[in-house]
Every structure is written in C-alpha cells, then in structure tokens.
Design an enzyme around this catalytic site. Structure first.
Site, PDB file in Angstrom:
ATOM      1  N   ARG A  80       0.818  -1.218   0.000  1.00 17.99           N
ATOM      2  CA  ARG A  80       0.000   0.000   0.000  1.00 17.99           C
ATOM      3  C   ARG A  80       0.851   1.267   0.000  1.00 17.99           C
ATOM      4  O   ARG A  80       1.925   1.302   0.601  1.00 17.99           O
ATOM      5  CB  ARG A  80      -0.929   0.003   1.218  1.00 17.99           C
ATOM      6  CG  ARG A  80      -1.988  -1.077   1.175  1.00 17.99           C
ATOM      7  CD  ARG A  80      -2.749  -1.179   2.506  1.00 17.99           C
ATOM      8  NE  ARG A  80      -3.807  -2.179   2.423  1.00 17.99           N
ATOM      9  CZ  ARG A  80      -3.625  -3.486   2.608  1.00 17.99           C
ATOM     10  NH1 ARG A  80      -2.418  -3.946   2.889  1.00 17.99           N
ATOM     11  NH2 ARG A  80      -4.645  -4.320   2.512  1.00 17.99           N
ATOM     12  N   HIS A 105      -0.745  -2.575  -4.642  1.00 19.84           N
ATOM     13  CA  HIS A 105      -0.201  -3.507  -5.633  1.00 19.84           C
ATOM     14  C   HIS A 105      -0.190  -2.958  -7.060  1.00 19.84           C
ATOM     15  O   HIS A 105      -0.482  -3.669  -8.022  1.00 19.84           O
ATOM     16  CB  HIS A 105      -0.980  -4.818  -5.589  1.00 19.84           C
ATOM     17  CG  HIS A 105      -0.705  -5.669  -4.377  1.00 19.84           C
ATOM     18  ND1 HIS A 105       0.386  -5.470  -3.562  1.00 19.84           N
ATOM     19  CD2 HIS A 105      -1.391  -6.733  -3.849  1.00 19.84           C
ATOM     20  CE1 HIS A 105       0.370  -6.373  -2.589  1.00 19.84           C
ATOM     21  NE2 HIS A 105      -0.697  -7.135  -2.735  1.00 19.84           N
ATOM     22  N   HIS A 179       3.503 -13.237  -5.654  1.00 18.61           N
ATOM     23  CA  HIS A 179       2.321 -13.364  -4.794  1.00 18.61           C
ATOM     24  C   HIS A 179       1.710 -14.760  -4.799  1.00 18.61           C
ATOM     25  O   HIS A 179       0.482 -14.906  -4.775  1.00 18.61           O
ATOM     26  CB  HIS A 179       1.276 -12.325  -5.207  1.00 18.61           C
ATOM     27  CG  HIS A 179       0.423 -11.828  -4.086  1.00 18.61           C
ATOM     28  ND1 HIS A 179      -0.651 -12.542  -3.591  1.00 18.61           N
ATOM     29  CD2 HIS A 179       0.471 -10.691  -3.359  1.00 18.61           C
ATOM     30  CE1 HIS A 179      -1.244 -11.854  -2.633  1.00 18.61           C
ATOM     31  NE2 HIS A 179      -0.564 -10.727  -2.468  1.00 18.61           N
ATOM     32  N   SER A 180       2.536 -15.796  -4.811  1.00 20.40           N
ATOM     33  CA  SER A 180       1.987 -17.146  -4.688  1.00 20.40           C
ATOM     34  C   SER A 180       1.494 -17.411  -3.272  1.00 20.40           C
ATOM     35  O   SER A 180       2.072 -16.927  -2.285  1.00 20.40           O
ATOM     36  CB  SER A 180       3.043 -18.200  -5.042  1.00 20.40           C
ATOM     37  OG  SER A 180       3.077 -18.443  -6.427  1.00 20.40           O
ATOM     38  N   TYR A 181       0.421 -18.186  -3.198  1.00 21.07           N
ATOM     39  CA  TYR A 181      -0.073 -18.722  -1.927  1.00 21.07           C
ATOM     40  C   TYR A 181       0.406 -20.163  -1.860  1.00 21.07           C
ATOM     41  O   TYR A 181       0.049 -20.990  -2.703  1.00 21.07           O
ATOM     42  CB  TYR A 181      -1.598 -18.711  -1.877  1.00 21.07           C
ATOM     43  CG  TYR A 181      -2.242 -17.347  -1.844  1.00 21.07           C
ATOM     44  CD1 TYR A 181      -2.898 -16.900  -0.691  1.00 21.07           C
ATOM     45  CD2 TYR A 181      -2.222 -16.515  -2.952  1.00 21.07           C
ATOM     46  CE1 TYR A 181      -3.522 -15.654  -0.655  1.00 21.07           C
ATOM     47  CE2 TYR A 181      -2.834 -15.274  -2.928  1.00 21.07           C
ATOM     48  CZ  TYR A 181      -3.481 -14.852  -1.784  1.00 21.07           C
ATOM     49  OH  TYR A 181      -4.096 -13.625  -1.760  1.00 21.07           O
ATOM     50  N   ASP A 237      -1.418 -10.027   8.038  1.00 19.76           N
ATOM     51  CA  ASP A 237      -1.184  -9.151   6.884  1.00 19.76           C
ATOM     52  C   ASP A 237      -0.142  -8.126   7.319  1.00 19.76           C
ATOM     53  O   ASP A 237      -0.423  -6.941   7.433  1.00 19.76           O
ATOM     54  CB  ASP A 237      -2.501  -8.477   6.477  1.00 19.76           C
ATOM     55  CG  ASP A 237      -2.445  -7.805   5.103  1.00 19.76           C
ATOM     56  OD1 ASP A 237      -1.405  -7.912   4.431  1.00 19.76           O
ATOM     57  OD2 ASP A 237      -3.444  -7.171   4.711  1.00 19.76           O
ATOM     58  N   GLU A 299       5.729 -12.582   0.632  1.00 25.78           N
ATOM     59  CA  GLU A 299       5.987 -11.509  -0.334  1.00 25.78           C
ATOM     60  C   GLU A 299       7.280 -10.785   0.035  1.00 25.78           C
ATOM     61  O   GLU A 299       7.286  -9.870   0.844  1.00 25.78           O
ATOM     62  CB  GLU A 299       4.806 -10.536  -0.351  1.00 25.78           C
ATOM     63  CG  GLU A 299       3.475 -11.184  -0.685  1.00 25.78           C
ATOM     64  CD  GLU A 299       2.297 -10.274  -0.385  1.00 25.78           C
ATOM     65  OE1 GLU A 299       2.276  -9.131  -0.908  1.00 25.78           O
ATOM     66  OE2 GLU A 299       1.412 -10.690   0.396  1.00 25.78           O
TER      67      GLU A 299
END
Length: 334
Positions: A80, A105, A179-181, A237, A299
């Site tokens: 952000r 992003h 940004h893989s989970y 987060d 990240e």
C-alpha cells in the site's frame, strides 16, 4: 524501448522441470506461477501453490471484492501507498486509489494483469524462462517508462529462483514481489497445521488501514514472534523486517508430508499474508473451493509506503540505474 510486451495478447505457458520430478508452470498473464508440483516419497505428486485452471478465471479473480493475485508478479509498487500519493524530485504524484483511499499492488491494473512476453527460455534444458513487460511512462501515474524482466529458474537443488531486473527512463519508485499462496499439504488443503518460522525481531507498525506509521514493533513478547517455529496464524497481513540476506528469512513445514520450504531473499522485508479468498465465486484448480486458510504468501519486498517514510529503505530507482531483486524458495523432503 519498444512496446512489444504490451501488444501480445495470446495466453501462453512455460513449463520447467528438474531431474527429481519437480515441475513448475508459468503463464505470460501476470507472469504468474500457475503450478508447482512436488513428488513425494509415496509416489504421489502434489501442487503446492493456489491458482486457476484457465486464464479467464485469473482475469475474473480481479473482479472479486479483494483480488487474490494468485501466483502473480506484483508492481509497479507492491503493498500500500498512503492516499495513493508520493513525492519524487520535488513533484507530487497521485496514483489510482484502489484500496479505500490508498493505492495497492500497482493500482487499478498493475503488472499482475498485464500480458508479459517470453523473451528468453532454456526450455530444452528445462531450467529457466525470462518474461518481460514494458510499462509506459505515467501508466497508473508512475513516472518513467519501466522495462522489467523476471526470470524463473528451477534448480537441481529443488529451488525455485525468481530474479527481477528493471531500468527506468526517468527517476521513479519501484517495489516488485511474487504473490503465490503456498500450501505444503497441496493446494486443496489447509495451512492451519503447518509450522511457520520467520527470522525477524520486528514488524512494521500500521494504522487501521494497514498503512505503516513509520514506527516498528518489537516482537520479543508479541504473538507474531516466529523466530521459533509455530503453527501458521489464521489471519495475518504484516511486514517483517529482515536483517540478513545471507540466512533463511522464513520457512514453512508440513508435518503431514514431511516437506519444508525455505525462503532466502536480498530484500529488506517479507510481507506475510493469510486470508486470500475466492468468496465462493470462482473455483480453483481441480474444482477446489479456496478459503482464507487455503494458503500463505511470502511476499519478499521493500516496505509498503516506503516513498513516504525517510527512515525506510529507499524505493527510488534513478534514471538509468538497475533494480535487482532475487528470492529463492528451496524445498526439502524428509
């Protein structure tokens, strides 16, 4: 710079593998990692990243209340930026505010929604692929035409290596990430019984909109102290401050599969995120119903809102200089 990477529309995939049977697939849409398959000693092969079966579903996911950015390269600025505003060389720049009043992003249509071009591949050796995107000057109101290249490599040491390089025609700001989970029990499972370690003693303090205040929080007596491995949080987060690029910055371990992933990076921070959701609207790969505990993001990046904090690492890329970012995801079985 030419703009060939802005004109190619056809979705393509590149697949890499190594001698141990590890296999990754990358789409040119968002330069996204769409699968990462690992063979287990049992003979079963599991896919440890979340994603979709079709490019159309990747595109639809950006229409969700909170886009998950599955497997995508994020930029021009990951994280952000307060009020979508920053000052550079004495000039104010107003970005698109796509996250309440903030920019997130890269704005309304960041690099995660662009068609990248494969410019170099060693697919005959199954070892690496390089994708490129050229961002026009003042795309999303960021100054400077930015030429970005991202190389995915799969080593014989079972390492997924991602290297980022960029050069700008003007002074600009930049912060790229992946940004893989991840879910080491397989993408249809849950991460709640996996163990997380983060080599960090501090996180960024943030306000209620998750914008950094410029201060830091000591983790010695904090619930997010993961210097000793413990169960993944059910919601997080936050950006963790990294002090040493020569050590393992974070790790994830699955007791179920006896599988470990280590993260090594040259970046000053790692943003850990749990909570991605498809809101029951889009099915994941193999018809999976993804929920907030389906995966966890690592990240690696500069700090969110760094352009607005003098005490954060600089996010400025000067004209003609080279941005370089390297992150390794190393997998170990047994």
């Amino acid at each position: 710079m030419n703009n060939i990477s802005n004109t190619i529309k056809k979705p393509t995939y590149s697949t890499l593998s190594n001698k141990y049977g590890f296999e990754i697939s990358i789409s040119n849409y968002g330069a996204s990692l769409t699968s990462l398959k690992i063979p287990l000693p049992s003979g079963k092969k599991i896919d440890v990243v979340l994603g979709f079966d079709t490019i159309s579903n990747y595109k639809k996911s950006f229409e969700l209340p909170s886009a998950p950015y599955f497997g995508a390269i994020v930029g021009r600025y990951a994280g952000r930026i307060d009020n979508g505003n920053f000052e550079l060389d004495g000039k104010q720049h107003q970005l698109f505010q796509n996250n309440n009043k903030n920019s997130l992003h890269g704005g309304k249509e960041g690099f995660s929604q662009k068609n990248w071009v494969v410019i170099d591949s060693k697919l005959t050796e199954n070892s690496a692929v390089t994708l490129e995107y050229i961002s026009p000057s003042y795309e999303e109101n960021y100054p400077g035409e930015l030429k970005i290249q991202v190389t995915y490599s799969l080593s014989e040491s079972n390492e997924l290596i991602i290297e980022y390089s960029a050069i700008s025609s003007e002074d600009t700001i930049i912060n790229l990430t992946h940004h893989s989970y991840f879910n080491l029990d397989g993408h249809t499972g849950t991460i709640e019984n996996q163990n997380l370690m983060i080599a960090s003693n501090t996180i960024l303090e943030t306000n209620k909109e998750n914008i950094p205040t410029g201060s830091f929080i000591d983790l010695s007596a904090h619930a997010f102290n993961f210097n000793v491995p413990k169960k993944c949080p059910t919601s997080i987060d936050n950006t963790f401050v990294l002090a040493d690029s020569n050590i393992v910055s974070a790790s994830l371990f699955s007791p179920k599969n006896n599988l470990k992933m280590e993260v090594i990076t040259n970046q000053p921070g790692i943003h850990i995120y749990v909570g991605g959701n498809c809101f029951g609207k889009i099915k994941g790969k193999e018809g999976a119903n993804y929920h907030p505990l389906s995966g966890i993001c690592f990240e690696t990046q500069n700090y969110p809102d760094a352009p607005n904090h003098y005490n954060f690492p600089s996010a400025i890329l000067k004209k003609g200089e080279r941005y370089y970012h390297k992150t390794i995801y190393r997998f170990q079985l047994g």
